[in-house]
Design a protein around this motif. Sequence first.
Motif, short mmCIF file in Angstrom:
data_model
loop_
_atom_site.label_atom_id
_atom_site.label_comp_id
_atom_site.label_asym_id
_atom_site.label_seq_id
_atom_site.Cartn_x
_atom_site.Cartn_y
_atom_site.Cartn_z
N PRO A 49 36.24 36.06 39.17
CA PRO A 49 35.50 36.84 38.42
C PRO A 49 36.35 37.46 37.21
CG PRO A 49 35.00 37.45 40.60
CD PRO A 49 36.02 36.40 40.94
N TYR A 53 35.13 36.60 33.54
CA TYR A 53 34.50 37.65 32.56
C TYR A 53 35.56 37.81 31.51
CZ TYR A 53 30.58 38.15 35.44
OH TYR A 53 29.42 37.89 36.01
N TYR B 12 38.78 45.84 46.17
CA TYR B 12 38.59 44.96 44.78
C TYR B 12 38.41 45.71 43.52
CZ TYR B 12 37.83 41.10 41.77
OH TYR B 12 37.83 40.20 40.51
N TYR B 20 42.95 45.99 35.81
CA TYR B 20 42.27 45.12 34.57
C TYR B 20 42.21 45.94 33.38
CZ TYR B 20 38.91 40.86 33.70
OH TYR B 20 38.34 39.97 33.56
N HIS B 23 38.77 47.84 28.60
CA HIS B 23 37.47 47.50 27.88
C HIS B 23 36.70 46.55 28.60
CE1 HIS B 23 39.76 44.12 26.30
NE2 HIS B 23 38.51 43.52 25.90
N LEU B 24 37.41 45.44 29.28
CA LEU B 24 36.87 44.57 30.15
C LEU B 24 36.27 45.21 31.38
CD1 LEU B 24 39.44 41.56 29.79
CD2 LEU B 24 36.95 41.90 28.78
N CYS B 27 32.96 46.90 30.25
CA CYS B 27 31.77 45.95 30.09
C CYS B 27 31.21 45.28 31.18
CB CYS B 27 32.28 44.87 29.17
SG CYS B 27 32.32 45.87 27.32
N TYR B 28 32.44 44.94 32.18
CA TYR B 28 31.95 43.91 33.11
C TYR B 28 32.06 44.16 34.64
CZ TYR B 28 32.19 41.12 28.96
OH TYR B 28 32.10 40.57 27.68
N ASP B 30 30.17 46.02 36.60
CA ASP B 30 29.22 45.74 37.62
C ASP B 30 28.88 44.45 37.81
OD1 ASP B 30 29.09 48.49 37.87
OD2 ASP B 30 27.48 48.56 36.31
N MET B 32 30.88 41.98 37.67
CA MET B 32 31.80 41.20 38.59
C MET B 32 31.86 41.57 40.05
SD MET B 32 35.37 42.08 35.90
CE MET B 32 36.58 41.27 36.97
N LEU B 54 40.25 35.63 45.38
CA LEU B 54 39.67 36.72 44.50
C LEU B 54 40.80 37.79 44.08
CD1 LEU B 54 36.15 37.83 45.75
CD2 LEU B 54 36.55 36.53 43.83
N ASP B 57 43.35 35.89 41.75
CA ASP B 57 42.71 35.92 40.45
C ASP B 57 42.65 37.21 39.54
OD1 ASP B 57 41.06 34.21 38.39
OD2 ASP B 57 39.49 35.89 39.08
N LEU B 58 42.20 38.17 40.50
CA LEU B 58 42.22 39.59 39.52
C LEU B 58 43.70 40.01 39.25
CD1 LEU B 58 40.90 41.98 38.71
CD2 LEU B 58 41.40 43.04 40.80
N SER B 61 44.61 37.34 36.10
CA SER B 61 43.76 37.26 34.91
C SER B 61 44.11 38.67 34.21
CB SER B 61 42.35 37.28 35.21
OG SER B 61 42.16 38.29 36.23
N GLU B 65 45.29 38.85 30.51
CA GLU B 65 44.62 39.66 29.34
C GLU B 65 45.44 40.56 28.86
OE1 GLU B 65 41.57 38.89 28.43
OE2 GLU B 65 41.15 37.31 29.75
N ARG B 68 47.67 39.10 26.44
CA ARG B 68 46.75 38.46 25.28
C ARG B 68 46.75 39.64 24.27
NH1 ARG B 68 43.01 35.46 28.08
NH2 ARG B 68 44.33 33.36 27.85
#
Lengths: 114, 264
Positions: A49, A53, B12, B20, B23-24, B27-28, B30, B32, B54, B57-58, B61, B65, B68
């Motif tokens: 996820p 996202y 999680y 995370y 802003h992500l 927005c996301y 719920d 996710m 999971l 990946d969190l 990412s 992010e 970036r």
Amino acid sequence: MSSPASDQYLPLTPAVFAILLALSDREKHGYAIMKEAAMPAGGQIKLGPGTLYGTLDRLMRDALVEETGLTDDRRRRYYRLTQFGSQVLAAETSRLSTALRTARARVTAEEVRA
Amino acid sequence: MSRPNAFLLGAYSALLKLIYPTHLYTCYRDQMLQTIRDADSDRTYNGFQFWSYLFADLIRSSLLEHTRMFRNRIFARPILIHTLALALILTVGGLFAALTIQAALRRSADQPQMQMADKYASALASGSRIQNTLPPLQVDIQHSLEPFAIFYDATGHAVEATGHLADSIPTPPLGVFVHMRTHAISKFTWQPRSGLRIAAVMRRVEGPQPGFILVGRSLKFTEVDEALLRRGTFVTWLLLMCLLAAGALYLDRAERLRRSPTPA
């Protein structure tokens, strides 16, 4: 049909390609994209996820993907390809096809020589 | 969702909020969590592998992010990047120039002592008596800026001197004499007493009176020059940085105003 605008996104990362490919037939929610990307036909790309996202957010910002506005649950939103997203996917597919043709021809030639 | 999985989903969710990008997350979040619930209820995944993937990946990412976002912020304001690069170049260049000048100042403090040590060493080597070679001076090493000379015999004992420190002839550390066994000349900063630094040159003397001739001079003037140089360099650097910062902020503001839409 590729255009200079769509070419600037190439080459796509495996995650972006898998998401665009998953959305190419119809609109899907997050888990459906994740599931399809993990299948052999979807590129066998594992997307969590966090990656999914974050990537979707960028794709929407660049107008390759959009939310449909339809939802069967407040927490389950659906996404679809925009026309521009379809162009980018087509351009990447064409690029990969060309490379694949070359690779196939060379591998076959190698096998014949061997 | 089973109890262990509800616990993992809670963990999680907490980690998501923590690492995370905001802003992500807003927005996301719920979506996710719903995606994870969907995957969990699908029962096509191996539990342990699924949850470890999971979390990995969190973390991955989130790092990507944040990187970036930082890169985008920096590239969105190129004036600040150019200013930082210029500031770095000026700082490194200024530091290098200041160190070079400081080294030159210290080297120049050895010049008269080098010539004097050469002159005395060759006179002594050619048979001149030590009493006739050294000038009849009595320099107060603590307060005077005049050069002074001290002759030590081969065992390192002071024989004759034109300078005194509190009515005695100072002797450099034993290590200097050990070094002189294998070297004809040695230049060093000598601190015979706290707060008193001497630019010293020692030369080995051959001939009928073997030993070592040391010529020294207080570094007081050089230290004053070095302090002035340090202060001057720092003030110049500070002024330059202030000017650069002011210029960059002005240009950055002008650029943002230029980009912002003008009312009709």
